[in-house]
Write an enzyme that holds these catalytic residues in place. Structure first.
Site, short mmCIF file in Angstrom:
data_model
loop_
_atom_site.label_atom_id
_atom_site.label_comp_id
_atom_site.label_asym_id
_atom_site.label_seq_id
_atom_site.Cartn_x
_atom_site.Cartn_y
_atom_site.Cartn_z
N LYS A 70 -3.28 -7.89 15.12
CA LYS A 70 -2.62 -6.88 15.98
C LYS A 70 -2.65 -7.31 17.45
CE LYS A 70 -1.48 -3.52 13.07
NZ LYS A 70 -0.14 -2.94 12.91
N VAL A 81 8.06 -8.28 5.26
CA VAL A 81 8.41 -8.64 6.65
C VAL A 81 8.01 -10.06 7.04
CG1 VAL A 81 8.52 -6.27 7.54
CG2 VAL A 81 6.34 -7.53 7.63
N TYR A 90 -7.25 -8.31 10.83
CA TYR A 90 -6.50 -7.14 11.27
C TYR A 90 -6.51 -7.04 12.80
CZ TYR A 90 -5.13 -2.15 11.48
OH TYR A 90 -4.51 -0.94 11.75
N THR A 117 0.83 -1.21 0.00
CA THR A 117 0.00 0.00 0.00
C THR A 117 0.86 1.26 0.00
OG1 THR A 117 -0.14 -0.17 2.41
CG2 THR A 117 -2.01 -1.01 1.15
N THR A 120 1.31 -11.01 7.91
CA THR A 120 2.12 -9.80 8.08
C THR A 120 2.19 -9.43 9.56
OG1 THR A 120 1.65 -8.98 5.87
CG2 THR A 120 2.24 -7.32 7.51
N GLY A 160 12.75 -11.02 16.34
CA GLY A 160 13.98 -11.82 16.26
C GLY A 160 15.18 -10.91 15.99
P1 NAD Z 1 -0.35 2.28 5.08
O1 NAD Z 1 -1.12 1.21 4.41
O2 NAD Z 1 -0.27 3.61 4.41
O3 NAD Z 1 1.13 1.82 5.40
C1 NAD Z 1 1.49 0.48 5.64
C2 NAD Z 1 2.86 0.25 4.99
O4 NAD Z 1 3.26 -1.10 5.26
C3 NAD Z 1 2.82 0.39 3.46
O5 NAD Z 1 3.93 1.11 3.03
C4 NAD Z 1 2.85 -1.05 2.96
O6 NAD Z 1 3.39 -1.17 1.66
C5 NAD Z 1 3.70 -1.71 4.04
N1 NAD Z 1 3.48 -3.15 4.15
C6 NAD Z 1 2.30 -3.82 4.24
N2 NAD Z 1 2.51 -5.14 4.34
C7 NAD Z 1 3.86 -5.32 4.33
C8 NAD Z 1 4.72 -6.45 4.40
N3 NAD Z 1 4.22 -7.69 4.50
N4 NAD Z 1 6.05 -6.26 4.36
C9 NAD Z 1 6.58 -5.02 4.24
N5 NAD Z 1 5.82 -3.91 4.16
C10 NAD Z 1 4.49 -4.06 4.21
O7 NAD Z 1 -1.00 2.44 6.54
P2 NAD Z 1 -0.72 3.50 7.69
O8 NAD Z 1 -1.98 4.22 7.95
O9 NAD Z 1 0.51 4.26 7.43
O10 NAD Z 1 -0.49 2.52 8.92
C11 NAD Z 1 0.81 2.17 9.36
C12 NAD Z 1 0.71 1.34 10.61
O11 NAD Z 1 0.00 2.04 11.63
C13 NAD Z 1 0.01 0.00 10.42
O12 NAD Z 1 0.68 -1.00 11.16
C14 NAD Z 1 -1.37 0.25 10.99
O13 NAD Z 1 -1.93 -0.93 11.49
C15 NAD Z 1 -1.08 1.25 12.10
N6 NAD Z 1 -2.27 2.07 12.39
C16 NAD Z 1 -2.62 3.09 11.56
C17 NAD Z 1 -3.78 3.82 11.85
C18 NAD Z 1 -4.22 4.99 11.01
O14 NAD Z 1 -5.25 5.60 11.32
N7 NAD Z 1 -3.52 5.39 9.98
C19 NAD Z 1 -4.57 3.49 12.96
C20 NAD Z 1 -4.18 2.42 13.75
C21 NAD Z 1 -3.01 1.72 13.47
#
Ligand code: NAD
Ligand code: UDP
Length: 313
Positions: A148, A58, A144, A36, A91, A101
């Site tokens: 988490k 990852v 999700y 994403t 993931t 690790g």
């Molecule tokens: P996003 O989708 O913009 O960013 C997620 C990033 O992780 C992307 O760059 C994607 O390419 C990368 N990614 C996904 N799966 C991967 C994998 N298997 N290996 C390597 N990279 C991978 O989302 P965001 O809003 O920036 O969220 C980032 C983090 O914060 C997430 O862990 C999300 O759960 C957490 N979070 C965000 C919000 C929010 O409101 N934005 C709320 C709660 C938690």
């Protein structure tokens, strides 16, 4: 100079973190599989000799060195995490095990980006960290939410079993520049729809609530958490100002001066009815609270989308 890994560094929040930690004089390594995230979020940082991007998923292990790990890799929008729910679970779980690790081997400090979704459709309002949540483990959001929750468990077990310096933040709905126009989350959807004179899609009757935090405020809280000694959390990070989704739609229409009309579509299953963080713990332990009001943050986000990324999607 610290060597810092940011997983998911090409994503919305991760790209802001990369920028801020470089500005603070660190060496930053961004690990991302670009599911994403986009290169355009971080391309300008490539000019900095202390910034590196590694295309890496990852769910596979990786052997590099680090002083700190900000573990953000995971799709966050319901549309994206439900696209391949098994991969989302892998993931969260395998990705967190691999980064733990690495942290164990290098003795790095590790911070997990967890979520308000661990509270599910909460029966306690506002949500405090002690609340265990009301989560469906077999629904469409479970990949999700439960992913988490398991990631939090792993963080705590590595902390207890291996004395790892682990930190957990629970992020509540955050918005701002670098969100994808097709991200599917409510703030980007409404802004892009209003800007392109398309109908504003409210799911359900719009009476469900969320509390929206501007990304700059969040990034401050994240870095404070990493730098606060002897505090594992979990700690809520979010803006406690609560709005109905209908109120959000009206604000976006007003600020974009759009003539789009509001339409109502079915509410997706397990969509939480209310969400608002209790941030007393963040205030006391981190000296943190958000400063940017929704209207101010929306204006900046609208300016970002209108500058290019949100046009004619
Ligand atoms: P996003 O989708 O913009 O960013 C997620 C990033 O992780 C992307 O760059 C994607 O390419 C990368 N990614 C996904 N799966 C991967 C994998 N298997 N290996 C390597 N990279 C991978 O989302 P965001 O809003 O920036 O969220 C980032 C983090 O914060 C997430 O862990 C999300 O759960 C957490 N979070 C965000 C919000 C929010 O409101 N934005 C709320 C709660 C938690
Ligand atoms: N929502 C909406 N219209 C949209 C996108 C989302 O009404 O175009 C609603 C969604 O049903 C939820 C809220 O807005 O009640 C927040 O959704 P989002 O996907 O941004 O995040 P969530 O908090 O549900 O993970």
């Amino acid at each position: 100079m610290k060597k810092i890994i940011i997983t998911g560094g090409a994503g919305f929040i991760g790209s802001h973190l990369c920028r801020r930690l470089l500005q603070e004089g660190n060496e930053v390594i961004c690990l991302d599989n670009f599911f994403t995230g986009t290169k355009s979020n971080i391309i300008d940082l490539m000019k900095n000799d202390y910034f590196e991007i590694i295309r890496h998923d990852v769910v596979n292990d990786i052997f590099i060195e680090a002083d700190e790990i900000y573990h953000f890799a995971c799709p966050a929008s319901p549309v994206h995490y439900q696209y391949n729910p098994i991969k989302t679970m892998k993931t969260s779980i395998l990705g967190t095990i691999n980064m733990l690790g690495l942290a164990k081997r290098t003795r790095a400090k590790m911070l997990l980006a967890s979520t308000s979704e661990v509270y599910g459709d909460p029966l306690v309002h506002p949500q405090k960290e002690e609340y265990w949540g009301n989560v469906n483990c077999t629904g469409i959001r479970s990949c999700y939410d439960e992913g988490k929750r398991a990631a939090e468990t792993l963080m705590m077990d590595y902390h207890r079993q291996h004395k790892l310096d682990a930190k957990i933040i629970r992020i509540f709905n955050t918005y701002g520049p670098n969100m994808r126009p097709d991200d599917g989350r409510v703030v980007s959807n409404f802004i892009v729809q209003a800007t392109n004179k398309k109908d504003i899609t409210i799911y359900g009757d719009g009476s469900q609530t969320r509390s929206f935090c501007y990304v700059d405020d969040l990034v401050d809280g994240i870095i404070r958490m990493m730098n606060t000694e002897n505090f594992t959390g979990p700690v809520n990070l979010g803006n406690p100002d609560e709005f109905t989704i209908r109120e959000l739609a009206e604000k976006v229409l007003l600020l974009t001066k759009s003539s789009s009309k509001i339409i109502y579509e079915p509410l997706p299953s397990d969509d939480p009815k209310k969400r608002k963080p209790d941030i007393s713990l963040a205030k006391t332990r981190l000296g943190w609270e958000p400063e940017i009001k929704l209207s101010e943050g929306l204006k900046k986000t609208i300016a970002y989308f209108q500058s290019g990324p949100g046009k004619a999607v």
